[in-house]
Design a protein around this motif. Sequence first.
Motif, PDB file in Angstrom:
ATOM      1  N   ARG A 259      -4.551 -39.352 -23.777  1.00  0.00           N
ATOM      2  CA  ARG A 259      -3.986 -38.778 -25.124  1.00  0.00           C
ATOM      3  C   ARG A 259      -3.918 -39.788 -26.083  1.00  0.00           C
ATOM      4  O   ARG A 259      -4.018 -39.325 -27.202  1.00  0.00           O
ATOM      5  N   HIS A 260      -3.825 -41.039 -25.697  1.00  0.00           N
ATOM      6  CA  HIS A 260      -3.881 -41.922 -27.039  1.00  0.00           C
ATOM      7  C   HIS A 260      -5.260 -41.983 -27.267  1.00  0.00           C
ATOM      8  O   HIS A 260      -6.224 -42.283 -26.515  1.00  0.00           O
ATOM      9  N   PRO A 261      -5.703 -42.254 -28.534  1.00  0.00           N
ATOM     10  CA  PRO A 261      -6.974 -42.729 -28.744  1.00  0.00           C
ATOM     11  C   PRO A 261      -7.726 -43.895 -28.466  1.00  0.00           C
ATOM     12  O   PRO A 261      -9.082 -43.930 -28.061  1.00  0.00           O
ATOM     13  N   TYR A 262      -7.034 -44.838 -28.125  1.00  0.00           N
ATOM     14  CA  TYR A 262      -7.593 -46.201 -27.541  1.00  0.00           C
ATOM     15  C   TYR A 262      -7.935 -45.731 -26.003  1.00  0.00           C
ATOM     16  O   TYR A 262      -9.003 -46.287 -25.791  1.00  0.00           O
ATOM     17  N   THR A 263      -7.016 -44.971 -25.306  1.00  0.00           N
ATOM     18  CA  THR A 263      -7.492 -44.871 -24.106  1.00  0.00           C
ATOM     19  C   THR A 263      -8.795 -43.820 -24.005  1.00  0.00           C
ATOM     20  O   THR A 263      -9.673 -44.360 -23.223  1.00  0.00           O
ATOM     21  N   ARG A 264      -8.768 -43.145 -24.845  1.00  0.00           N
ATOM     22  CA  ARG A 264     -10.104 -42.051 -24.989  1.00  0.00           C
ATOM     23  C   ARG A 264     -11.423 -43.310 -25.262  1.00  0.00           C
ATOM     24  O   ARG A 264     -12.453 -42.936 -24.624  1.00  0.00           O
ATOM     25  N   ALA A 265     -10.959 -44.042 -26.281  1.00  0.00           N
ATOM     26  CA  ALA A 265     -12.318 -44.984 -26.496  1.00  0.00           C
ATOM     27  C   ALA A 265     -12.662 -45.706 -25.256  1.00  0.00           C
ATOM     28  O   ALA A 265     -13.905 -46.142 -25.207  1.00  0.00           O
ATOM     29  N   LEU A 266     -11.725 -46.224 -24.633  1.00  0.00           N
ATOM     30  CA  LEU A 266     -11.932 -47.353 -23.402  1.00  0.00           C
ATOM     31  C   LEU A 266     -12.894 -46.335 -22.383  1.00  0.00           C
ATOM     32  O   LEU A 266     -13.810 -46.764 -21.949  1.00  0.00           O
ATOM     33  N   LEU A 267     -12.439 -45.025 -22.177  1.00  0.00           N
ATOM     34  CA  LEU A 267     -13.203 -44.324 -21.261  1.00  0.00           C
ATOM     35  C   LEU A 267     -14.384 -43.870 -21.739  1.00  0.00           C
ATOM     36  O   LEU A 267     -15.533 -43.736 -21.061  1.00  0.00           O
ATOM     37  N   ALA A 268     -14.500 -43.529 -22.988  1.00  0.00           N
ATOM     38  CA  ALA A 268     -15.845 -43.419 -23.821  1.00  0.00           C
ATOM     39  C   ALA A 268     -16.990 -44.403 -23.500  1.00  0.00           C
ATOM     40  O   ALA A 268     -18.127 -44.299 -23.424  1.00  0.00           O
ATOM     41  N   VAL A 269     -16.441 -45.589 -23.509  1.00  0.00           N
ATOM     42  CA  VAL A 269     -17.532 -46.879 -22.895  1.00  0.00           C
ATOM     43  C   VAL A 269     -17.258 -47.433 -21.527  1.00  0.00           C
ATOM     44  O   VAL A 269     -18.405 -48.160 -21.286  1.00  0.00           O
ATOM     45  N   ALA A 270     -16.795 -46.601 -20.995  1.00  0.00           N
ATOM     46  CA  ALA A 270     -16.690 -46.860 -19.448  1.00  0.00           C
ATOM     47  C   ALA A 270     -17.811 -46.150 -18.609  1.00  0.00           C
ATOM     48  O   ALA A 270     -18.335 -45.183 -19.182  1.00  0.00           O
ATOM     49  N   THR A 271     -18.276 -46.910 -17.496  1.00  0.00           N
ATOM     50  CA  THR A 271     -19.456 -46.228 -16.616  1.00  0.00           C
ATOM     51  C   THR A 271     -18.934 -45.717 -15.280  1.00  0.00           C
ATOM     52  O   THR A 271     -19.496 -45.603 -14.574  1.00  0.00           O
ATOM     53  N   ILE A 272     -17.561 -45.261 -15.556  1.00  0.00           N
ATOM     54  CA  ILE A 272     -16.901 -44.656 -14.117  1.00  0.00           C
ATOM     55  C   ILE A 272     -17.868 -43.514 -13.932  1.00  0.00           C
ATOM     56  O   ILE A 272     -17.954 -42.306 -14.695  1.00  0.00           O
ATOM     57  N   GLY A 273     -18.302 -43.328 -12.514  1.00  0.00           N
ATOM     58  CA  GLY A 273     -19.107 -41.987 -12.016  1.00  0.00           C
ATOM     59  C   GLY A 273     -20.449 -41.815 -12.759  1.00  0.00           C
ATOM     60  O   GLY A 273     -20.995 -40.782 -12.411  1.00  0.00           O
ATOM     61  N   ASP A 274     -20.964 -42.858 -13.436  1.00  0.00           N
ATOM     62  CA  ASP A 274     -22.234 -42.569 -14.032  1.00  0.00           C
ATOM     63  C   ASP A 274     -22.952 -44.165 -13.741  1.00  0.00           C
ATOM     64  O   ASP A 274     -22.869 -44.762 -14.843  1.00  0.00           O
ATOM     65  N   TRP A 275     -23.367 -44.458 -12.829  1.00  0.00           N
ATOM     66  CA  TRP A 275     -24.006 -45.588 -12.450  1.00  0.00           C
ATOM     67  C   TRP A 275     -25.240 -45.795 -13.197  1.00  0.00           C
ATOM     68  O   TRP A 275     -26.188 -46.756 -12.895  1.00  0.00           O
ATOM     69  N   THR A 276     -25.980 -44.635 -13.755  1.00  0.00           N
ATOM     70  CA  THR A 276     -27.231 -44.722 -14.092  1.00  0.00           C
ATOM     71  C   THR A 276     -27.324 -45.356 -15.638  1.00  0.00           C
ATOM     72  O   THR A 276     -28.474 -45.310 -16.064  1.00  0.00           O
TER      73      THR A 276
END
Length: 351
Positions: A259-276
């Motif tokens: 819900r928080h824009p910062y959390t969204r930003a962290l997830l947008a640059v994360a590689t969780i579930g996308d190891w390629t």
Amino acid sequence: MSQPEHDAYAASPRTLEVEDLHVSVGDHLVAVSGVSFQLRRGEAVGLVGESGSGKTLTCRAVLGLLPETGEVDRGSIVLGESDDRVDLIAAGRTVWDRVRGSRIGAVFQDPGSYLNPGITVGRQLVEQLRVRGGLGRTEARERAVGLFTEVGLHDPAGVFQLYPHQLSGGMLQRVLIAIAISCEPELLIADEATTALDVVIQAEILELVARLRRDHELSLLLVTHDLAVVAETCDRILVMYGGEIVESGPTEQVLTDPRHPYTRALLAVATIGDWTRRTLDVIPGQPPSAGEEMPGCRFAPRCRYATQACVSAPVVTTEIGPGRSARCVRLDELDTEPGAVLVQDRIEATA
């Protein structure tokens, strides 16, 4: 988490309760501001955020191990409940020294730097058991070998005789975990404990910690920048930015519906579930420095949704559901961006 589940959770025994914690460093520069959270018995909570967000300082405050220039300005840190309840800040240094190593254990990123290079690892564990646990020499040695076995060290009697430089990074981390749990603590703090390890050893250490939680009913406070580790390990997440908690809630809910824009930003640059993924994405801009005065949201200079309302006045934390909260003045206005790739999307796409 449904309302009945949240009510049951709220009524469960507390291991740790941090309330309105403020920490300053250097020349009274505020580095942690108004941090509040709780850990229940046997619960794992992940503390996430970029470097400089205040994660480690918060944990160091709980341990009573702030740097020489650090100081708790106000707030409370309460360990345990009922007859075992103690406010560590009010009690002072003597009590802190007594509970650290007995009721609170800790493991850190570079285990070798926390072990004496001139003493065998077995002797260091025996000293912990004798000083903190009150065991005799023979009993402490037997218990030490048993602990080395419990944390998965092969040939524990042989490892007992070795010096830190003779062990690999994964073995050193297992030794430090053995020391941390040796006196049956209520709380284990792991500060970037797997960061310096390769992925195979990291997975083994995480599985070890998960097993120890089950076997010893440990509460775990895990500090990490790795959302994949949190997704695998933790029941709840606390997202920190600029010394404040900006979002908190059950792990699955926060990772799949941030819900928080910062959390969204962290997830947008994360590689969780996308190891390629081969590109390293970053959040534009820089986090605020400790002590930097900002009347409104500290993430506003980097937030694509920021308006004048975000920067003109302090932002309060808002409850957004059972066990969930976020610190944003536009919570009711912001829906998930069309086409945004969130963690659950990546996990499903690569399953």
